[in-house]
Motif scaffolding. Structure first.
Motif, PDB file in Angstrom:
ATOM      1  N   GLU A  74     -17.416   0.123  -4.715  1.00  0.00           N
ATOM      2  CA  GLU A  74     -15.989   0.378  -4.536  1.00  0.00           C
ATOM      3  C   GLU A  74     -15.441  -0.097  -3.192  1.00  0.00           C
ATOM      4  OE1 GLU A  74     -12.903   4.020  -5.474  1.00  0.00           O
ATOM      5  OE2 GLU A  74     -14.836   4.494  -4.564  1.00  0.00           O
ATOM      6  N   SER A  75     -16.203   0.053  -2.113  1.00  0.00           N
ATOM      7  CA  SER A  75     -15.698  -0.367  -0.803  1.00  0.00           C
ATOM      8  C   SER A  75     -15.393  -1.860  -0.761  1.00  0.00           C
ATOM      9  CB  SER A  75     -16.711  -0.014   0.296  1.00  0.00           C
ATOM     10  OG  SER A  75     -17.941  -0.681   0.081  1.00  0.00           O
ATOM     11  N   GLY A 105       3.468  -2.683  -8.128  1.00  0.00           N
ATOM     12  CA  GLY A 105       4.619  -2.621  -9.016  1.00  0.00           C
ATOM     13  C   GLY A 105       4.181  -2.280 -10.427  1.00  0.00           C
ATOM     14  N   PHE A 106       5.028  -2.651 -11.396  1.00  0.00           N
ATOM     15  CA  PHE A 106       4.753  -2.344 -12.799  1.00  0.00           C
ATOM     16  C   PHE A 106       3.457  -2.980 -13.265  1.00  0.00           C
ATOM     17  CE2 PHE A 106       5.092  -3.359 -17.324  1.00  0.00           C
ATOM     18  CZ  PHE A 106       5.412  -2.115 -17.858  1.00  0.00           C
ATOM     19  N   TYR A 107       3.207  -4.211 -12.856  1.00  0.00           N
ATOM     20  CA  TYR A 107       2.016  -4.959 -13.283  1.00  0.00           C
ATOM     21  C   TYR A 107       0.733  -4.193 -12.983  1.00  0.00           C
ATOM     22  CZ  TYR A 107      -1.633  -8.573 -12.846  1.00  0.00           C
ATOM     23  OH  TYR A 107      -2.808  -9.288 -12.919  1.00  0.00           O
ATOM     24  N   ILE A 108       0.624  -3.698 -11.751  1.00  0.00           N
ATOM     25  CA  ILE A 108      -0.584  -2.989 -11.335  1.00  0.00           C
ATOM     26  C   ILE A 108      -0.611  -1.573 -11.893  1.00  0.00           C
ATOM     27  CG2 ILE A 108      -1.706  -1.921  -9.336  1.00  0.00           C
ATOM     28  CD1 ILE A 108      -2.498  -4.751  -9.537  1.00  0.00           C
ATOM     29  N   LYS A 126      -2.244   3.081  -5.073  1.00  0.00           N
ATOM     30  CA  LYS A 126      -3.129   2.043  -5.621  1.00  0.00           C
ATOM     31  C   LYS A 126      -4.522   2.581  -5.905  1.00  0.00           C
ATOM     32  CE  LYS A 126      -1.781  -2.652  -4.377  1.00  0.00           C
ATOM     33  NZ  LYS A 126      -2.132  -3.796  -3.524  1.00  0.00           N
ATOM     34  N   VAL A 127      -5.068   3.360  -4.980  1.00  0.00           N
ATOM     35  CA  VAL A 127      -6.399   3.933  -5.189  1.00  0.00           C
ATOM     36  C   VAL A 127      -6.392   4.836  -6.413  1.00  0.00           C
ATOM     37  CG1 VAL A 127      -8.143   5.490  -4.227  1.00  0.00           C
ATOM     38  CG2 VAL A 127      -7.084   3.761  -2.775  1.00  0.00           C
ATOM     39  N   PHE A 128      -5.325   5.619  -6.570  1.00  0.00           N
ATOM     40  CA  PHE A 128      -5.232   6.524  -7.718  1.00  0.00           C
ATOM     41  C   PHE A 128      -5.144   5.762  -9.030  1.00  0.00           C
ATOM     42  CE2 PHE A 128      -2.589   8.795 -10.823  1.00  0.00           C
ATOM     43  CZ  PHE A 128      -3.411   9.887 -11.060  1.00  0.00           C
ATOM     44  N   THR A 129      -4.208   4.800  -9.106  1.00  0.00           N
ATOM     45  CA  THR A 129      -4.015   4.094 -10.367  1.00  0.00           C
ATOM     46  C   THR A 129      -5.200   3.201 -10.710  1.00  0.00           C
ATOM     47  OG1 THR A 129      -2.795   2.319  -9.242  1.00  0.00           O
ATOM     48  CG2 THR A 129      -1.506   4.124 -10.193  1.00  0.00           C
ATOM     49  N   ASN A 130      -5.670   2.417  -9.738  1.00  0.00           N
ATOM     50  CA  ASN A 130      -6.719   1.430 -10.012  1.00  0.00           C
ATOM     51  C   ASN A 130      -8.092   2.053 -10.182  1.00  0.00           C
ATOM     52  OD1 ASN A 130      -4.449  -0.018  -9.102  1.00  0.00           O
ATOM     53  ND2 ASN A 130      -5.699  -1.691  -8.371  1.00  0.00           N
ATOM     54  N   CYS A 131      -8.430   2.991  -9.321  1.00  0.00           N
ATOM     55  CA  CYS A 131      -9.802   3.521  -9.287  1.00  0.00           C
ATOM     56  C   CYS A 131      -9.918   4.882  -9.954  1.00  0.00           C
ATOM     57  CB  CYS A 131     -10.298   3.603  -7.853  1.00  0.00           C
ATOM     58  SG  CYS A 131     -10.202   2.036  -6.959  1.00  0.00           S
ATOM     59  N   TYR A 191       0.840  -1.205   0.000  1.00  0.00           N
ATOM     60  CA  TYR A 191       0.000   0.000   0.000  1.00  0.00           C
ATOM     61  C   TYR A 191       0.876   1.257   0.000  1.00  0.00           C
ATOM     62  CZ  TYR A 191      -3.419  -3.444   1.599  1.00  0.00           C
ATOM     63  OH  TYR A 191      -4.212  -4.555   1.722  1.00  0.00           O
ATOM     64  N   PRO A 192       1.574   1.535  -1.092  1.00  0.00           N
ATOM     65  CA  PRO A 192       2.463   2.708  -1.117  1.00  0.00           C
ATOM     66  C   PRO A 192       1.670   4.009  -1.085  1.00  0.00           C
ATOM     67  CG  PRO A 192       2.283   1.770  -3.303  1.00  0.00           C
ATOM     68  CD  PRO A 192       1.561   0.829  -2.382  1.00  0.00           C
TER      69      PRO A 192
END
Length: 253
Positions: free
Chosen positions: A66-67, A81-84, A14-19, A4-5
């Motif tokens: 989302e929750s 990492g790069f994958y996500i 993660k929240v920024f990139t994924n969601c 969880y960086p």
């Protein structure tokens, strides 16, 4: 590589990139392709409308749920990492919207009956996918003290040992959609993707690349999740597998 960086206290990568970026870009591009087709042809074909509406309904479903996403493999287990990060910043917006991108230069007239048929089938699949996740989220939130399909759920109490040697337990749901197969929610998700690709008909391979990719991705994810849970729960997972026999497709796999 962190799970969880963060940048500072509040910016979760993660929240920024994924969601925020990945899913919101998906919605923006779906609308953008409609606008581009209108600029090119002076109209938006019914095929484009059906495909874009289904994608927008799916993205809306994601943010409503989302929750529950915080408990998925992407967030809870895969490291950032790069994958996500590259996947959510580049692959999701470009590849996941590729059926609509194809339709920009290939406007297809489906007619009212076929358009409505595809649209309704796609919405039903998205709803079933949502309801699968809703059942599991409700079950976890209430610790099993809820109703699934109108009756108290059946469950297995699975014990496991943490890395520090502490004994803990989780409840495994074996009712509702989760009695059909262990990853049944992937079935309507793949079918939903098929239905927002189907407006491109079968004139070219390109629109179906995403459906094929998604199928491979989810089958691999189900296999990895099965292996992780078997290593975590041991005999309790074997008990669960005897009760819910199929991994994804009932009666087949």
């Amino acid at each position: 590589m962190e799970l969880y960086p963060r940048i500072g206290k509040n910016f979760d990568i993660k929240v920024f990139t994924n969601c925020r970026f990945g899913m919101m870009s998906w919605a923006v591009l779906a609308v953008t392709y409609c606008i581009k087709q209108y600029e090119e042809y002076g109209r938006v074909a019914d095929s484009m409308l059906v495909s874009s509406i289904l994608m927008l309904v799916y993205v809306t479903k994601f943010f409503l749920w989302e929750s529950g996403y915080w408990n998925t493999m992407d967030i809870a287990h895969d490291r950032a990492g790069f994958y996500i990060c590259w996947g959510c910043l580049v692959w999701v917006p470009s590849v996941y919207t590729s059926p609509a991108m194809y339709l920009v230069r290939h406007p297809i007239s489906l007619g009212l009956e076929l358009s409505l048929g595809i649209l309704i089938a796609g919405i039903v699949c998205i709803f079933i996918n949502y309801d699968c996740d809703r059942q599991r989220q409700l079950f976890r939130k209430t610790n099993g003290n809820c109703l699934i399909w109108g009756r108290p759920p059946s469950k297995i109490e699975a014990w496991y040992e943490t890395t520090s040697g502490e004994k803990k337990s989780n409840l495994l749901l074996t009712s509702g959609w989760w009695s059909v197969s262990r990853h049944f929610h992937y079935v309507p998700e793949i079918l939903a993707a098929f239905f927002w690709t189907l407006p491109g008909l079968f004139n070219h391979f390109l629109p179906y690349f995403y459906v094929i990719f998604l199928t491979i991705l989810l089958f691999d994810r189900a296999q990895r999740d099965d292996q992780r849970c078997r290593a975590k729960y041991g005999k309790y997972w074997d008990m669960y597998c005897k009760q819910v026999k199929y991994n994804i497709i009932p009666g087949i796999y």
